[in-house]
Design a protein around this motif. Structure first.
Motif, mmCIF file in Angstrom:
data_model
loop_
_atom_site.group_PDB
_atom_site.id
_atom_site.type_symbol
_atom_site.label_atom_id
_atom_site.label_comp_id
_atom_site.label_asym_id
_atom_site.label_seq_id
_atom_site.Cartn_x
_atom_site.Cartn_y
_atom_site.Cartn_z
ATOM 1 N N LEU A 1 0.814 -1.213 0.000
ATOM 2 C CA LEU A 1 0.000 0.000 0.000
ATOM 3 C C LEU A 1 0.851 1.268 0.000
ATOM 4 O O LEU A 1 0.555 2.221 -0.724
ATOM 5 N N ARG A 2 1.888 1.300 0.797
ATOM 6 C CA ARG A 2 2.712 2.524 0.840
ATOM 7 C C ARG A 2 3.324 2.831 -0.530
ATOM 8 O O ARG A 2 3.335 3.991 -0.963
ATOM 9 N N SER A 3 3.823 1.811 -1.205
ATOM 10 C CA SER A 3 4.424 2.054 -2.517
ATOM 11 C C SER A 3 3.373 2.485 -3.534
ATOM 12 O O SER A 3 3.652 3.302 -4.420
ATOM 13 N N ARG A 4 2.153 1.970 -3.411
ATOM 14 C CA ARG A 4 1.085 2.380 -4.331
ATOM 15 C C ARG A 4 0.721 3.850 -4.110
ATOM 16 O O ARG A 4 0.435 4.580 -5.067
ATOM 17 N N ILE A 5 0.729 4.291 -2.879
ATOM 18 C CA ILE A 5 0.459 5.702 -2.599
ATOM 19 C C ILE A 5 1.499 6.571 -3.286
ATOM 20 O O ILE A 5 1.185 7.610 -3.878
ATOM 21 N N GLN A 6 2.731 6.124 -3.240
ATOM 22 C CA GLN A 6 3.807 6.880 -3.877
ATOM 23 C C GLN A 6 3.622 6.921 -5.385
ATOM 24 O O GLN A 6 3.734 7.980 -6.022
ATOM 25 N N THR A 7 3.332 5.781 -5.990
ATOM 26 C CA THR A 7 3.222 5.750 -7.447
ATOM 27 C C THR A 7 1.968 6.461 -7.951
ATOM 28 O O THR A 7 1.981 7.054 -9.032
ATOM 29 N N THR A 8 0.877 6.421 -7.191
ATOM 30 C CA THR A 8 -0.339 7.095 -7.662
ATOM 31 C C THR A 8 -0.218 8.602 -7.612
ATOM 32 O O THR A 8 -1.007 9.308 -8.241
ATOM 33 N N SER A 9 0.756 9.110 -6.892
ATOM 34 C CA SER A 9 0.970 10.553 -6.898
ATOM 35 C C SER A 9 1.321 11.040 -8.294
ATOM 36 O O SER A 9 1.251 12.232 -8.592
ATOM 37 N N ASN A 10 1.680 10.093 -9.181
ATOM 38 C CA ASN A 10 2.028 10.461 -10.555
ATOM 39 C C ASN A 10 0.799 10.805 -11.392
ATOM 40 O O ASN A 10 0.926 11.367 -12.469
ATOM 41 N N THR A 11 -0.409 10.428 -10.934
ATOM 42 C CA THR A 11 -1.632 10.779 -11.664
ATOM 43 C C THR A 11 -1.971 12.247 -11.499
ATOM 44 O O THR A 11 -2.441 12.907 -12.425
ATOM 45 N N GLY A 12 -1.729 12.778 -10.314
ATOM 46 C CA GLY A 12 -2.070 14.159 -10.009
ATOM 47 C C GLY A 12 -1.507 15.164 -10.994
ATOM 48 O O GLY A 12 -2.225 16.079 -11.430
ATOM 49 N N PRO A 13 -0.228 15.054 -11.373
ATOM 50 C CA PRO A 13 0.318 16.032 -12.316
ATOM 51 C C PRO A 13 -0.427 16.127 -13.639
ATOM 52 O O PRO A 13 -0.516 17.210 -14.212
#
Length: 251
Positions: A102-114
């Motif tokens: 879960l922690r790594s998914r939170i990090q990678t999904t931050s890439n959608t925001g941009p």
């Protein structure tokens, strides 16, 4: 802030513990979809038997908080991908893997925001109105299910494909093409889904392109096979998209 909504308090606590206890657990959907400028991520914990009941909530999140990454924590089931075609989910995490992934998914999904922030930048630009709407729409859609071609994009924004092609060609001045631009958006989404832990078969089903087509798009931009693409980081891929595909249109 990371906001968490789950079917049970036990599941909510399990999710919160997996991210280090820093999440804000809510119990009612109306609180879950409240707009907050500090909101960094939304996590929905839902057992597969109740997932159908959560689709409306996920749709409301997309309407009210389109810039916020959404992670669905659920039970492992190959059929879940089909349920999620109509709604935006940035990443899937199985309950069995929540502590390790879960922690790594939170990090990678931050890439959608941009992408969504880019869409807002385009929306506020001085580009011609129809072209501006089309570009912004394509960027927003890329955070969920990228548009397939120029005709689909033109239909979505009520414009002629010819008008969009002509304006794109005038602005890009040969530095990229409309098809390459839209293909790059598909690859950005495919890369984000691969980073979230999905395999290429599931990604193909979600995006509506078979693996061979995705591979051809990836070789067109950024010039990598899918095997090479998945070794790239988002910190490499996203700036390349902005510099090579979007920036030429804004100059």
């Amino acid at each position: 802030m990371i906001r968490i909504l789950a079917d049970t308090s036990r599941d909510a606590e399990r999710i919160n513990q997996a991210i280090g206890g820093g999440g804000h657990v809510v119990e009612v959907p109306s609180e879950f979809t409240t707009v907050d400028s500090d909101l960094a991520c939304l996590i929905v914990g839902c057992r597969k038997r109740l997932l159908g009941d959560r689709l409306d909530l996920l749709g409301e999140v997309e309407r009210k908080l389109p810039w916020v990454p959404v992670i669905l924590v659920t039970e492992r089931d190959v059929g879940i991908a089909r349920l999620l075609i109509s709604v935006r989910v940035s990443a899937l995490v199985w309950f069995a893997d929540v502590r390790t992934q879960l922690r790594s998914r939170i990090q990678t999904t931050s890439n959608t925001g941009p992408l969504l922030h880019l869409a807002e930048t385009v929306r506020q630009s001085v580009l011609p109105p129809a072209f501006r709407r089309a570009l912004a729409h394509s960027l927003r859609r890329a955070a969920r299910d990228p548009v397939r071609n120029v005709s689909e994009l033109a239909d979505a924004v009520g414009c002629s494909p010819v008008t969009l092609f002509q304006e794109f060609r005038r602005r890009s001045r040969g530095r990229t093409t409309f098809n390459r631009f839209l293909g790059a958006l598909v690859i950005l989404r495919a890369h984000q889904l691969r980073d979230s832990g999905l395999n290429w078969k599931t990604i193909s089903a979600l995006l509506g392109f078979d693996r061979g087509t995705l591979n051809r798009k990836s070789k067109t931009w950024p010039g990598r096979t899918l095997s090479e693409l998945e070794r790239m980081t988002a910190d490499e891929l996203f700036p390349a998209f902005v510099a090579e595909q979007l920036a030429p249109l804004l100059r």
